[in-house]
Scaffold this active site. Sequence first.
Site, mmCIF file in Angstrom:
data_model
loop_
_atom_site.group_PDB
_atom_site.id
_atom_site.type_symbol
_atom_site.label_atom_id
_atom_site.label_comp_id
_atom_site.label_asym_id
_atom_site.label_seq_id
_atom_site.Cartn_x
_atom_site.Cartn_y
_atom_site.Cartn_z
ATOM 1 N N GLU A 45 1.330 -1.880 -0.179
ATOM 2 C CA GLU A 45 0.609 -0.064 0.253
ATOM 3 C C GLU A 45 1.299 1.381 -0.033
ATOM 4 O O GLU A 45 0.365 2.031 -0.725
ATOM 5 C CB GLU A 45 -1.294 0.175 0.979
ATOM 6 C CG GLU A 45 -1.850 -1.234 1.244
ATOM 7 C CD GLU A 45 -3.272 -1.047 0.072
ATOM 8 O OE1 GLU A 45 -3.190 0.125 -0.641
ATOM 9 O OE2 GLU A 45 -3.438 -2.081 -0.108
ATOM 10 N N TYR A 127 -4.842 6.039 5.347
ATOM 11 C CA TYR A 127 -5.534 5.267 4.106
ATOM 12 C C TYR A 127 -4.779 3.232 4.372
ATOM 13 O O TYR A 127 -5.241 2.534 3.890
ATOM 14 C CB TYR A 127 -4.781 5.926 2.757
ATOM 15 C CG TYR A 127 -4.739 4.671 1.792
ATOM 16 C CD1 TYR A 127 -5.860 4.423 0.804
ATOM 17 C CD2 TYR A 127 -3.058 4.276 1.271
ATOM 18 C CE1 TYR A 127 -5.020 3.595 -0.423
ATOM 19 C CE2 TYR A 127 -3.461 3.171 0.008
ATOM 20 C CZ TYR A 127 -4.580 3.289 -0.583
ATOM 21 O OH TYR A 127 -3.998 2.223 -1.897
ATOM 22 N N ASP A 145 -8.943 6.085 -1.006
ATOM 23 C CA ASP A 145 -7.772 6.397 -1.999
ATOM 24 C C ASP A 145 -8.377 7.055 -3.425
ATOM 25 O O ASP A 145 -9.719 7.563 -3.459
ATOM 26 C CB ASP A 145 -7.093 5.416 -2.791
ATOM 27 C CG ASP A 145 -7.879 4.018 -3.902
ATOM 28 O OD1 ASP A 145 -9.115 4.519 -4.239
ATOM 29 O OD2 ASP A 145 -6.694 3.520 -4.192
#
Length: 364
Positions: A45, A127, A145
């Site tokens: 990520e 996030y 996102d």
Amino acid sequence: MNAMNDSTQQKTPAWMTALTEWFSVHQRSMPWREEQSPYRTWVSEMMLQQTQVASVIPYFQRFMEAFPNVEALAAATEEQVLKLWEGLGYYSRARQLAACARQIVAQGGRFPEEFEALKALPGIGPYSAAAIASICFGKPVAVVDGNVLRVRARMLMDEEPIDGTAPRRRYFEELTQALQGHPEPGTFNQAMMELGALVCRPKAPDCGNCPVALWCEAFQHHAVQDFPKKRPAKQVPHYEVAVGLVYHNGKLLILKRLKEQMLGGLWEFPGGKLEDGETAAEAAAREIKEETGLNVAIGDEIAVIRHAYSHFHITMHAFYCNYDGEMNAVLCSRPWKWVAETELAAYPFPKANHKIFEAMEKGR
Ligand code: SF4
């Protein structure tokens, strides 16, 4: 059937179910999906922020080979981590990964499971925290996102620009609420991101094959091209920059950027911005003198490189330079080294510098 009314009567809205069913068939195979540990999810990520999947895959594989777990990453030097990040950009992410790994190991080596505890770690933002908590620990918290922002803005015909902060907060709250009681929040989050990447693309969305078209306001109103809204683009500044490859007895002078600078921790050649009325060669000589104290003879221009950063563009002029004084006469407040050309590959450099290396190769 009125799809919107139907969805509100279910614990999980119907569009979310349709989306996760689509994802179970259409999801792409990715190395970090083969084994979804918190560590692998976190690294992937972090790499995927601002970067395309295809670009990330080889970086992820190399990173996992070098640092297969959080203990290995915690034991690495910052330079080793930056070297494996070289070319991905946004280098603060790499430094944050290393710092966070050290903290996790110091606290026993286990990732916390809760969103808030994950978010409290250095370098794990909302996030990444939501991705780890939902994908690895099944926690009902939404990942928002750029893909999710675009999809949701179109589905809702949201008039608010998605580059402001309000839509991100609103979608996070709305989707997190909808995920309460959801059997697989992590799957839903990945499905949203995958939909944005594969179907609800920034340009030319494939609405004919979209699993949520029935619930998409923009599609239903033939207004897909009008969404998402964005703020008017700002003029991006452009700078002319000159750098010197300062040679002395076959060795080159390189300087390390300070942590608090952009591209902190990476190495570079001495140089800087052109001043008004200066030629690139004059600027190279002046900047080298100011940065290192060395008087060099400016030689041929090796390359003129154009490179775009997120907030500005540069045109970089690179010159061969010769220095025949004392090697240890360098006066620089930053770390510096004389290295052989063959040793350059061992140091992490910004992407623009790799274009200089290519020009050096061609010039041989
Ligand atoms: Fe995006 Fe089109 Fe699907 Fe709407 S119908 S979510 S615009 S791909």
